[in-house]
Design an enzyme around this catalytic site. Structure first.
Site, PDB file in Angstrom:
ATOM      1  N   GLN A 285     -22.876  19.902 -19.256  1.00  0.00           N
ATOM      2  CA  GLN A 285     -23.579  21.180 -19.465  1.00  0.00           C
ATOM      3  C   GLN A 285     -23.965  21.349 -20.934  1.00  0.00           C
ATOM      4  O   GLN A 285     -25.068  21.798 -21.238  1.00  0.00           O
ATOM      5  CB  GLN A 285     -22.692  22.360 -19.025  1.00  0.00           C
TER       6      GLN A 285
ATOM      7  N   ASP B 241     -16.628  15.868 -21.711  1.00  0.00           N
ATOM      8  CA  ASP B 241     -17.631  16.012 -20.662  1.00  0.00           C
ATOM      9  C   ASP B 241     -18.710  16.943 -21.219  1.00  0.00           C
ATOM     10  O   ASP B 241     -18.503  18.153 -21.350  1.00  0.00           O
ATOM     11  CB  ASP B 241     -16.970  16.606 -19.406  1.00  0.00           C
TER      12      ASP B 241
ATOM     13  N   CYS C 129     -18.114  22.520  -7.400  1.00  0.00           N
ATOM     14  CA  CYS C 129     -17.356  21.304  -7.759  1.00  0.00           C
ATOM     15  C   CYS C 129     -16.285  21.626  -8.800  1.00  0.00           C
ATOM     16  O   CYS C 129     -16.096  20.872  -9.771  1.00  0.00           O
ATOM     17  CB  CYS C 129     -18.265  20.204  -8.284  1.00  0.00           C
TER      18      CYS C 129
ATOM     19  N   HIS D 297     -15.126  20.444 -14.200  1.00  0.00           N
ATOM     20  CA  HIS D 297     -15.871  20.029 -12.999  1.00  0.00           C
ATOM     21  C   HIS D 297     -15.058  18.911 -12.351  1.00  0.00           C
ATOM     22  O   HIS D 297     -14.361  18.164 -13.040  1.00  0.00           O
ATOM     23  CB  HIS D 297     -17.232  19.506 -13.476  1.00  0.00           C
TER      24      HIS D 297
ATOM     25  N   LYS E 246     -29.876  16.897 -16.245  1.00  0.00           N
ATOM     26  CA  LYS E 246     -29.698  18.286 -16.695  1.00  0.00           C
ATOM     27  C   LYS E 246     -30.482  18.545 -17.984  1.00  0.00           C
ATOM     28  O   LYS E 246     -30.748  19.688 -18.328  1.00  0.00           O
ATOM     29  CB  LYS E 246     -28.219  18.605 -16.905  1.00  0.00           C
TER      30      LYS E 246
HETATM   31  C1  LIG Z   1     -19.527  20.187 -16.427  1.00  0.00           C
HETATM   32  C2  LIG Z   1     -20.026  19.098 -15.510  1.00  0.00           C
HETATM   33  N1  LIG Z   1     -19.467  17.882 -15.572  1.00  0.00           N
HETATM   34  C3  LIG Z   1     -19.871  16.867 -14.793  1.00  0.00           C
HETATM   35  C4  LIG Z   1     -20.891  17.043 -13.888  1.00  0.00           C
HETATM   36  C5  LIG Z   1     -21.293  15.893 -13.020  1.00  0.00           C
HETATM   37  O1  LIG Z   1     -22.614  15.493 -13.264  1.00  0.00           O
HETATM   38  P1  LIG Z   1     -23.322  14.446 -12.304  1.00  0.00           P
HETATM   39  O2  LIG Z   1     -23.154  14.960 -10.900  1.00  0.00           O
HETATM   40  O3  LIG Z   1     -24.742  14.443 -12.752  1.00  0.00           O
HETATM   41  O4  LIG Z   1     -22.651  13.131 -12.489  1.00  0.00           O
HETATM   42  C6  LIG Z   1     -21.505  18.298 -13.769  1.00  0.00           C
HETATM   43  C7  LIG Z   1     -22.570  18.541 -12.786  1.00  0.00           C
HETATM   44  O5  LIG Z   1     -22.889  19.654 -12.445  1.00  0.00           O
HETATM   45  C8  LIG Z   1     -21.066  19.349 -14.617  1.00  0.00           C
HETATM   46  O6  LIG Z   1     -21.614  20.572 -14.563  1.00  0.00           O
END
Ligand SMILES: Cc1ncc(COP(=O)(O)O)c(C=O)c1O
Length: 400
Positions: free
Chosen positions: A198, A195, A358, A116, A221
């Site tokens: 998910q 990260d 993203c 992401h 999430k």
């Molecule tokens: C794999 C992953 N990493 C990071 C994020 C970023 O999360 P946030 O926008 O809540 O900071 C997301 C959000 O969809 C994600 O799916």
């Protein structure tokens, strides 16, 4: 004694709202259970901030209790290893900010094409700023980061390896339990950041078993509030971080010419925290513990599998999905713009996601510009799936 999974849906007030549709966008943000609403309202009705005065003792206790619950959820070595942030993005940026002072031109950071933007852009910007190199590991045909592909990019100058545990495009889970020891051996000077944005919803992340340095994710999430995230980590790794913000609550002693910082986790939590969100999330974690988490997730995966089998019957449909199956996957139709499908589905009350999610480097690698993504949660049911499939076939009839 855990509650039967079929009752899970009843805990979400969304389904009783007049405009409730078919919500298949939980990978973007999960629906909220009533317990979160109740805990948040109760907080605002009766309390103030934390760590500020005696009258706030009860609030502080609830705030720190939530940290304890989060630490237990992650099997963290101590509650102090859990730092509250505003989200996964903020957690990752906190680590990136800290590294800016230590990185030199000969150093490199390793990440993957499967990230992401939240776990890609901070490293791109950091390496550009420091003149260091960013090494990007490609995923294979199964959307997996293989040990060989990763090892090819590691050396003694690797200062950080940042990778996702589960993709927001395919739902593919990376075998981080295998990759972490390899990284330790081949890049002994590297920090490891996972990260978990998910993955935190779909599997239990066990910090002591995995042994990474940092774990980043967002509460929203995992059925929690927006505006709250976690940077969890090894105590020494967190202690070595430079705070991103300075101010109240994170200092031990300040004079006109010097400051000594408070111990963890306060030193990384300057200012008034998002108290309502933390207390609300604590209540969500307590409530989640009443369910069989794995069984809930198995139900969501089963729905996604049925969905994928149905989609693959449709002419021109291509799915990008995980092996073994996950509760989310992406898809496209030959010759039909994903956005057109999404707009028609919206008119049928179907919420799903379309676009680059993203993850533009990921889509570039797939040769796609835009994908549709469905993500199932344990509150979805067969009726949701049937309504989605009917709406989709009606939409396709209009577009072909
Ligand atoms: C794999 C992953 N990493 C990071 C994020 C970023 O999360 P946030 O926008 O809540 O900071 C997301 C959000 O969809 C994600 O799916």
């Amino acid at each position: 004694m855990t509650a039967p999974c079929r009752d899970f849906r009843a805990a979400f007030p969304y389904f009783n709202t007049p405009n409730a549709g078919v919500y298949l966008d939980s990978a973007a943000s999960a629906l909220k259970p009533q317990v979160l609403l109740d805990a948040t309202c109760a907080f605002y009705a009766e309390a103030g901030s934390v760590h500020r005065g005696l009258q706030q003792a009860r609030t502080t206790e609830a705030f720190e209790h939530a940290r304890q619950l989060m630490a237990q959820w992650l099997n963290a070595p101590a509650a102090e290893c859990v730092v509250w942030t505003s989200g996964a993005t903020a957690s990752i940026n906190l680590v990136a900010h800290s590294l800016a002072n230590t990185l030199s031109k000969t150093d490199n950071i390793v990440t993957t094409t499967a990230e992401h933007h939240a776990n890609f852009v901070p490293w791109l910007m950091l390496t550009k700023k420091c003149g260091a190199s960013l090494r990007v590991v490609a995923f294979d045909a199964q959307f997996t980061i293989t040990p060989t592909a990763l090892l090819n990019q590691l050396d003694a100058n690797t200062k950080l390896v940042a990778l996702n545990v589960q993709s927001n495009i395919t739902g593919q889970v990376q075998d981080v339990a295998t990759l972490i020891p390899l990284i330790r051996r081949h890049a002994p000077n590297a920090l490891i950041l996972l990260d978990c944005a998910q993955a935190i919803v779909h599997q239990r992340i066990d910090m002591q078993q995995l042994g990474a340095d940092f774990y980043a994710f967002s509460a929203h999430k995992l059925y929690g509030p927006t505006g709250l995230g976690v940077l969890a980590g090894r105590m020494e790794a967190l202690e070595a971080l430079q705070p991103l913000f300075y101010g109240g609550k994170m200092v031990e002693r300040v004079s006109e010419s010097a400051v000594s910082l408070a111990p963890l986790p306060q030193r990384l939590e300057a200012g008034t925290p998002n108290v309502a969100a933390v207390i609300g999330f604590g209540r969500v974690l307590e409530w989640l513990a009443e369910w069989d988490f794995d069984a809930l997730n198995r139900d969501a995966v089963t729905l996604a599998q049925h969905c994928q089998s149905a989609l693959l019957q449709l002419p021109g449909c291509h799915c990008y999905s995980a092996t073994p199956a996950a509760s989310l996957f992406s898809f496209v139709f030959d010759g039909i713009a994903s956005v057109d499908i999404a707009m028609l589905l919206q008119e049928h009350g179907i919420a799903l996601r379309t676009g680059a999610h993203c993850a533009q480097p990921y889509l570039d690698a797939l040769g796609e510009q835009s994908l549709l993504r469905v993500s199932f949660a344990p509150y979805n049911n067969d009726d949701d799936l049937a309504r989605f499939l009917t709406a989709l076939s009606q939409s396709l009839d209009l577009l072909t």
